[in-house]
Design a protein around this motif. Sequence first.
Motif, PDB file in Angstrom:
ATOM      1  N   ASP A  86      -5.534 -28.497 -44.356  1.00 41.89           N
ATOM      2  CA  ASP A  86      -4.235 -29.072 -44.740  1.00 41.89           C
ATOM      3  C   ASP A  86      -4.316 -30.589 -44.630  1.00 41.89           C
ATOM      4  N   TYR A  87      -3.777 -31.272 -45.637  1.00 42.77           N
ATOM      5  CA  TYR A  87      -3.847 -32.729 -45.622  1.00 42.77           C
ATOM      6  C   TYR A  87      -2.578 -33.332 -46.227  1.00 42.77           C
ATOM      7  N   GLU A 127     -10.774 -26.846 -54.010  1.00 43.87           N
ATOM      8  CA  GLU A 127     -10.229 -25.642 -53.387  1.00 43.87           C
ATOM      9  C   GLU A 127     -10.348 -25.671 -51.870  1.00 43.87           C
ATOM     10  N   GLU A 128     -10.972 -26.718 -51.331  1.00 41.45           N
ATOM     11  CA  GLU A 128     -11.172 -26.815 -49.876  1.00 41.45           C
ATOM     12  C   GLU A 128      -9.970 -27.433 -49.171  1.00 41.45           C
ATOM     13  N   PHE A 129      -9.028 -28.003 -49.949  1.00 48.06           N
ATOM     14  CA  PHE A 129      -7.914 -28.724 -49.341  1.00 48.06           C
ATOM     15  C   PHE A 129      -6.569 -28.168 -49.823  1.00 48.06           C
ATOM     16  N   ASN A 130      -5.574 -28.261 -48.947  1.00 47.11           N
ATOM     17  CA  ASN A 130      -4.212 -27.823 -49.264  1.00 47.11           C
ATOM     18  C   ASN A 130      -3.242 -28.945 -48.908  1.00 47.11           C
ATOM     19  N   LEU A 131      -2.500 -29.440 -49.918  1.00 46.88           N
ATOM     20  CA  LEU A 131      -1.607 -30.574 -49.716  1.00 46.88           C
ATOM     21  C   LEU A 131      -0.329 -30.159 -49.006  1.00 46.88           C
ATOM     22  N   VAL A 132       0.029 -30.918 -47.974  1.00 48.76           N
ATOM     23  CA  VAL A 132       1.304 -30.756 -47.284  1.00 48.76           C
ATOM     24  C   VAL A 132       2.010 -32.116 -47.296  1.00 48.76           C
ATOM     25  N   THR A 133       3.296 -32.093 -47.062  1.00 53.10           N
ATOM     26  CA  THR A 133       4.082 -33.332 -47.134  1.00 53.10           C
ATOM     27  C   THR A 133       4.413 -33.826 -45.737  1.00 53.10           C
ATOM     28  N   ALA A 134       4.070 -35.076 -45.482  1.00 49.42           N
ATOM     29  CA  ALA A 134       4.402 -35.673 -44.183  1.00 49.42           C
ATOM     30  C   ALA A 134       5.812 -36.251 -44.240  1.00 49.42           C
ATOM     31  N   PRO A 135       6.615 -36.082 -43.206  1.00 45.64           N
ATOM     32  CA  PRO A 135       7.979 -36.643 -43.182  1.00 45.64           C
ATOM     33  C   PRO A 135       7.960 -38.162 -43.316  1.00 45.64           C
TER      34      PRO A 135
END
Length: 397
Positions: free
Chosen positions: A54-55, A74-82
Amino acid sequence: MWLVFLKEIKELLRDRKTLFFMIALPILVFPAIFGVVTYVSSKAIQKAESEILDYAIVGAEYAPDLVARIAESEEFNLVTAPQNTDIKQWVKEENADFVLVIPENFSNDVLANGQISLTLYLNDSGLNLVQRRLNEIVDAIEEENQQSAFSTLGLNETQQVALIDPVLVEKVNVADQRENWGEKIGGFIPYLVFMLCLQGAMIPATDLGAGEKERGTLETLLISPIARHKLVLGKFMAIALAGVTSAMVTVGSMAIWGIVLSQGMAIELVADFMGSISGMDFLLIFFMLIPVVAIFASVLLSLSIYARSFKEAQGYMTPLVMFTIVPVIMAMLPGVELKGGWAWVPLTNVALAIKELIKGTMDYVQLIAIFGSTALIAGALIAFSVYWFNQEKVLFR
């Protein structure tokens, strides 16, 4: 003396626990433990390499190409930082595996903007391989930017190579393969052998002194028409033989299993390395272990004779492990060589000599100091064991 020695050997051979620790454990259990550790380690690395990370990205608008390539992987999954969050604390709380901060001056035009610094926030204490996996993407963009700059400048391939590495140092290693291998593993082998000799001698030593006290057989042995010093020497030789046997069986077992489990080039490298060590060097290594084992056996026997019980003897003997480790570690330190005073330091000198024999750089004149000092200490400790055994207050504490 020989009758006592044969008696003690027969008793050791009848003891299944001793046989297990001396033979079965080195042949079967140690290789199994190393095999399990290797298997688990390889699985952990494979899991870390295949795990989806997760990044989050701060400043994604400044590097759309880089952001797109990371998103395609496919090695990374985007997440949202506040918004307005403390990135360092946010990553520390495991909300993401890493956060990449892209500066405003990011550009693919190397000539116009110069070097760009990306900031990577991650918890690097675990086996996550974050930076290595991210670098694969960044390095690809970096290479493309370099090629673009080279094309703009009109540089040919030779000029490009010279610009990237203006000065190249070519290394010519004058050490042969044996010396290279000896330097890498030569310091570890004495550590392994010393510890195995000590551990292999501990159980017999505990049993032949404190064990006989607990069983009440020591008094029967003392009233026999055998001189006290011969009793001590018989027990001492049995303990020393047990220590050497345990070490040789373990090392032999690990070598055989290592060759069996290795393949192709590994077997050839091991065979070439072992073949480069002469039979005389192997004999010298073995002969240098004799006074070392004598030191261990005499100290262990003295402690066992002094102890009131088997458990008390084990308590006295356990700290000896540290006293064995320290001299061997000293032999691994930079600048510590088999010269001058180091040739007279007990245990350290033998560890250094084994390393030099494996490397093939041994100064055989130093053997005089090594055998002299080690044999002198071993003889003094054996004499002390005889003296200790003659003290009634010690025998019947």
